[in-house]
Scaffold this motif. Structure first.
Motif, PDB file in Angstrom:
ATOM      1  N   PHE A  11       0.987  -1.247  -0.170  1.00  0.00           N
ATOM      2  CA  PHE A  11       0.062  -0.171  -0.060  1.00  0.00           C
ATOM      3  C   PHE A  11       0.802   1.399   0.076  1.00  0.00           C
ATOM      4  CE2 PHE A  11      -2.666  -3.441   1.812  1.00  0.00           C
ATOM      5  CZ  PHE A  11      -3.509  -3.289   1.375  1.00  0.00           C
ATOM      6  N   PHE A  12       1.874   1.185   0.661  1.00  0.00           N
ATOM      7  CA  PHE A  12       2.668   2.333   1.080  1.00  0.00           C
ATOM      8  C   PHE A  12       3.998   2.601   0.022  1.00  0.00           C
ATOM      9  CE2 PHE A  12       0.829   2.289   5.508  1.00  0.00           C
ATOM     10  CZ  PHE A  12      -0.465   2.971   5.293  1.00  0.00           C
ATOM     11  N   PRO A  18       3.801   7.362   4.727  1.00  0.00           N
ATOM     12  CA  PRO A  18       2.902   6.232   4.717  1.00  0.00           C
ATOM     13  C   PRO A  18       1.602   6.620   4.459  1.00  0.00           C
ATOM     14  CG  PRO A  18       3.823   7.041   6.745  1.00  0.00           C
ATOM     15  CD  PRO A  18       4.293   7.674   5.645  1.00  0.00           C
ATOM     16  N   ILE A  19       0.935   7.076   3.267  1.00  0.00           N
ATOM     17  CA  ILE A  19      -0.274   7.390   2.971  1.00  0.00           C
ATOM     18  C   ILE A  19      -0.743   6.695   1.646  1.00  0.00           C
ATOM     19  CG2 ILE A  19       0.523   9.713   1.829  1.00  0.00           C
ATOM     20  CD1 ILE A  19      -2.480   9.801   4.256  1.00  0.00           C
ATOM     21  N   ASN A  93     -11.250   4.638   0.537  1.00  0.00           N
ATOM     22  CA  ASN A  93     -10.105   4.290   1.707  1.00  0.00           C
ATOM     23  C   ASN A  93      -9.089   5.114   1.731  1.00  0.00           C
ATOM     24  OD1 ASN A  93     -12.179   2.629   1.941  1.00  0.00           O
ATOM     25  ND2 ASN A  93     -11.193   0.767   1.722  1.00  0.00           N
ATOM     26  N   ILE A  94      -8.728   5.941   2.866  1.00  0.00           N
ATOM     27  CA  ILE A  94      -7.453   6.507   3.020  1.00  0.00           C
ATOM     28  C   ILE A  94      -6.872   5.677   4.044  1.00  0.00           C
ATOM     29  CG2 ILE A  94      -6.330   8.453   3.629  1.00  0.00           C
ATOM     30  CD1 ILE A  94      -8.639  10.176   2.601  1.00  0.00           C
ATOM     31  N   MET A  95      -5.808   5.220   3.833  1.00  0.00           N
ATOM     32  CA  MET A  95      -4.743   4.478   4.889  1.00  0.00           C
ATOM     33  C   MET A  95      -3.745   5.244   5.012  1.00  0.00           C
ATOM     34  SD  MET A  95      -5.414   0.985   2.457  1.00  0.00           S
ATOM     35  CE  MET A  95      -5.838   2.159   0.966  1.00  0.00           C
ATOM     36  N   PHE A  96      -3.357   5.029   6.297  1.00  0.00           N
ATOM     37  CA  PHE A  96      -2.296   6.067   6.767  1.00  0.00           C
ATOM     38  C   PHE A  96      -1.670   5.311   8.186  1.00  0.00           C
ATOM     39  CE2 PHE A  96      -6.215   7.608   8.685  1.00  0.00           C
ATOM     40  CZ  PHE A  96      -5.834   7.759  10.210  1.00  0.00           C
ATOM     41  N   ASP A  97      -0.476   5.622   8.550  1.00  0.00           N
ATOM     42  CA  ASP A  97       0.028   5.183   9.756  1.00  0.00           C
ATOM     43  C   ASP A  97       0.110   6.314  10.702  1.00  0.00           C
ATOM     44  OD1 ASP A  97       1.861   4.460  11.791  1.00  0.00           O
ATOM     45  OD2 ASP A  97       3.603   3.886  10.221  1.00  0.00           O
ATOM     46  N   ASP A  98      -0.780   5.972  11.735  1.00  0.00           N
ATOM     47  CA  ASP A  98      -1.036   6.870  12.585  1.00  0.00           C
ATOM     48  C   ASP A  98      -0.040   7.398  13.489  1.00  0.00           C
ATOM     49  OD1 ASP A  98      -1.170   4.378  13.915  1.00  0.00           O
ATOM     50  OD2 ASP A  98      -3.273   4.780  14.721  1.00  0.00           O
ATOM     51  N   SER A  99       1.187   6.423  13.438  1.00  0.00           N
ATOM     52  CA  SER A  99       2.167   6.643  14.522  1.00  0.00           C
ATOM     53  C   SER A  99       2.883   7.509  13.782  1.00  0.00           C
ATOM     54  CB  SER A  99       3.016   5.405  14.678  1.00  0.00           C
ATOM     55  OG  SER A  99       3.570   4.724  13.548  1.00  0.00           O
ATOM     56  N   TYR A 100       3.030   7.638  12.439  1.00  0.00           N
ATOM     57  CA  TYR A 100       3.778   8.685  11.494  1.00  0.00           C
ATOM     58  C   TYR A 100       3.027  10.095  12.010  1.00  0.00           C
ATOM     59  CZ  TYR A 100       5.480  11.445   7.755  1.00  0.00           C
ATOM     60  OH  TYR A 100       6.004  12.364   6.744  1.00  0.00           O
ATOM     61  N   LEU A 101       1.831   9.992  12.146  1.00  0.00           N
ATOM     62  CA  LEU A 101       1.124  11.374  12.152  1.00  0.00           C
ATOM     63  C   LEU A 101       1.271  12.005  13.788  1.00  0.00           C
ATOM     64  CD1 LEU A 101      -2.351  10.977  10.487  1.00  0.00           C
ATOM     65  CD2 LEU A 101      -0.485  11.954   9.692  1.00  0.00           C
ATOM     66  N   ASP A 163       3.061  11.334  -2.917  1.00  0.00           N
ATOM     67  CA  ASP A 163       2.849  11.023  -1.638  1.00  0.00           C
ATOM     68  C   ASP A 163       2.511  12.003  -0.842  1.00  0.00           C
ATOM     69  OD1 ASP A 163       5.702  11.579  -2.206  1.00  0.00           O
ATOM     70  OD2 ASP A 163       6.113  10.599  -0.009  1.00  0.00           O
ATOM     71  N   LEU A 164       3.441  13.354  -1.094  1.00  0.00           N
ATOM     72  CA  LEU A 164       3.363  14.493  -0.362  1.00  0.00           C
ATOM     73  C   LEU A 164       1.829  15.478  -0.617  1.00  0.00           C
ATOM     74  CD1 LEU A 164       6.864  15.821  -0.870  1.00  0.00           C
ATOM     75  CD2 LEU A 164       5.863  14.987   1.243  1.00  0.00           C
ATOM     76  N   ILE A 165       1.630  15.049  -2.002  1.00  0.00           N
ATOM     77  CA  ILE A 165       0.298  15.519  -2.594  1.00  0.00           C
ATOM     78  C   ILE A 165      -1.009  14.900  -1.724  1.00  0.00           C
ATOM     79  CG2 ILE A 165      -1.262  15.933  -4.363  1.00  0.00           C
ATOM     80  CD1 ILE A 165       0.875  17.864  -4.521  1.00  0.00           C
ATOM     81  N   LEU A 166      -0.663  13.571  -1.808  1.00  0.00           N
ATOM     82  CA  LEU A 166      -1.570  12.658  -0.784  1.00  0.00           C
ATOM     83  C   LEU A 166      -1.920  13.212   0.693  1.00  0.00           C
ATOM     84  CD1 LEU A 166      -1.166   9.056  -2.664  1.00  0.00           C
ATOM     85  CD2 LEU A 166      -2.931  10.854  -2.953  1.00  0.00           C
ATOM     86  N   LEU A 167      -0.736  13.335   1.211  1.00  0.00           N
ATOM     87  CA  LEU A 167      -0.457  13.730   2.640  1.00  0.00           C
ATOM     88  C   LEU A 167      -1.290  15.028   2.751  1.00  0.00           C
ATOM     89  CD1 LEU A 167       0.317  13.025   5.612  1.00  0.00           C
ATOM     90  CD2 LEU A 167       2.881  14.057   4.838  1.00  0.00           C
ATOM     91  N   ALA A 168      -0.803  15.834   2.068  1.00  0.00           N
ATOM     92  CA  ALA A 168      -1.572  17.131   2.085  1.00  0.00           C
ATOM     93  C   ALA A 168      -2.928  17.265   2.131  1.00  0.00           C
ATOM     94  CB  ALA A 168      -0.977  18.283   1.045  1.00  0.00           C
ATOM     95  N   LYS A 169      -3.533  16.480   0.987  1.00  0.00           N
ATOM     96  CA  LYS A 169      -4.880  16.481   0.859  1.00  0.00           C
ATOM     97  C   LYS A 169      -5.793  15.579   1.885  1.00  0.00           C
ATOM     98  CE  LYS A 169      -5.248  17.427  -4.205  1.00  0.00           C
ATOM     99  NZ  LYS A 169      -5.786  18.791  -3.899  1.00  0.00           N
ATOM    100  N   ALA A 170      -4.977  14.442   2.447  1.00  0.00           N
ATOM    101  CA  ALA A 170      -5.608  13.810   3.583  1.00  0.00           C
ATOM    102  C   ALA A 170      -5.754  14.371   4.791  1.00  0.00           C
ATOM    103  CB  ALA A 170      -4.646  12.728   3.669  1.00  0.00           C
ATOM    104  N   LEU A 171      -4.730  15.457   5.017  1.00  0.00           N
ATOM    105  CA  LEU A 171      -4.742  16.281   6.160  1.00  0.00           C
ATOM    106  C   LEU A 171      -5.713  17.199   6.216  1.00  0.00           C
ATOM    107  CD1 LEU A 171      -0.849  16.961   6.779  1.00  0.00           C
ATOM    108  CD2 LEU A 171      -2.454  15.390   8.484  1.00  0.00           C
TER     109      LEU A 171
END
Length: 294
Positions: A11-12, A18-19, A93-101, A163-171
């Protein structure tokens, strides 16, 4: 049915954030590589599920819940789940590592809605019979679907930095969901929002004097009820959670300011600099001075 363990490497990105985003549209059983929608599975990362069309029945840790368009809920890491049924289901489905956040985006904890939805709602889901979930109307879903489609387009194009674009949009979506959850009038959800507000206050007003009595009044819970719930979700008692917030702020100040250790201790809510130093060493295995000098 045997439970499949999903591999995060499927996935990542190997060296990226990790998004990830996956979509399901319609009832065709397998829609992308590694699709586990209809297979009981678990994984060590979190998964935000946003239902945009149709519906179905979602099985979570032995309990089934009906879902429909507008439902948004979180699957925390190490949770068994899958769709028992789906009917013209549209889902992101947005998958992410919550420990990273937690490590990189600590300010999310300053949002009461984030704490309520991402931390407490999954814990209370079974006892609340899914009534504390977030459900938004079509007019609210429309702008969210637009952002999700932009994420899907980014995944498809797979340009450098995706991956950075996905992280920004996920946030952006996480903040959107947090705000929506804070507006819920459902009594069960409101009780979770009070707990979320408590964490936000500890994060933002860590310098203040806190007691169990004050904490319990904000949460509108007796200490005997609050303490086990809070510890189950955060891993700490409220007072220990406050201590870790203060120590994290102090560690940041040690590296970014030239204030004395005594000044930093006072700024972070410690009335005794010796106590501060002992607790700092206990948690960081270094004295404040050793930590500062690196």
């Amino acid at each position: 049915m045997q439970t499949v363990i999903a591999n995060r490497a499927d996935f990542f990105p190997k060296d990226g954030c990790p998004i990830a985003l996956r979509t399901i549209q319609g009832d065709r059983r397998v829609q992308h590589e590694g699709d586990l929608t209809d297979i009981r599975h678990t994984h060590d990362f979190s998964e935000l599920i946003i239902i945009t069309a149709g519906g179905g029945t979602h099985w979570i840790n032995g309990v089934t819940y009906p879902v429909t368009a507008g439902d948004i809920f979180l699957i925390q890491g190490n949770t068994e789940h899958y769709f028992e049924e789906r009917h013209q289901l549209g889902m992101y489905n947005i998958m992410f590592d919550d420990s990273y956040l937690k490590d990189h985006l600590h300010s999310l904890r300053s949002l009461s809605g984030f704490n309520a939805f991402f931390l407490f709602e999954p814990t209370y889901r079974r006892s609340h019979k899914f009534k504390s979930r977030l459900h938004i109307p079509p007019e609210t879903m429309h702008p969210l679907k637009t952002e999700l489609q932009r994420m899907a387009d980014e995944v498809k194009e797979d340009h450098p930095g995706s991956d950075l674009i996905l992280l920004a949009k996920a946030l952006e979506i996480f903040v959107f969901i947090s705000r929506e959850y804070s507006r819920i009038r459902n009594p069960m959800a409101r009780s979770l929002c009070r707990l979320g507000e408590l964490i936000s206050l500890l994060e933002n007003r860590y310098r203040e004097h806190w007691t169990i009595g004050r904490i319990s009044r904000i949460a509108a819970m007796a200490p005997s009820t609050l303490l086990p719930v809070f510890k189950k979700v955060t891993g700490y008692s409220p007072i220990d959670y406050l201590l870790h917030v203060r120590l994290a702020k102090a560690a940041e100040m040690l590296l970014k300011t030239e204030k004395t250790i005594t000044e930093i201790a006072q700024d972070c809510g410690f009335t005794d600099s010796n106590y501060f130093s002992r607790q700092f060493r206990k948690n960081y295995s270094l004295s404040p001075r050793e930590y500062r000098n690196g």
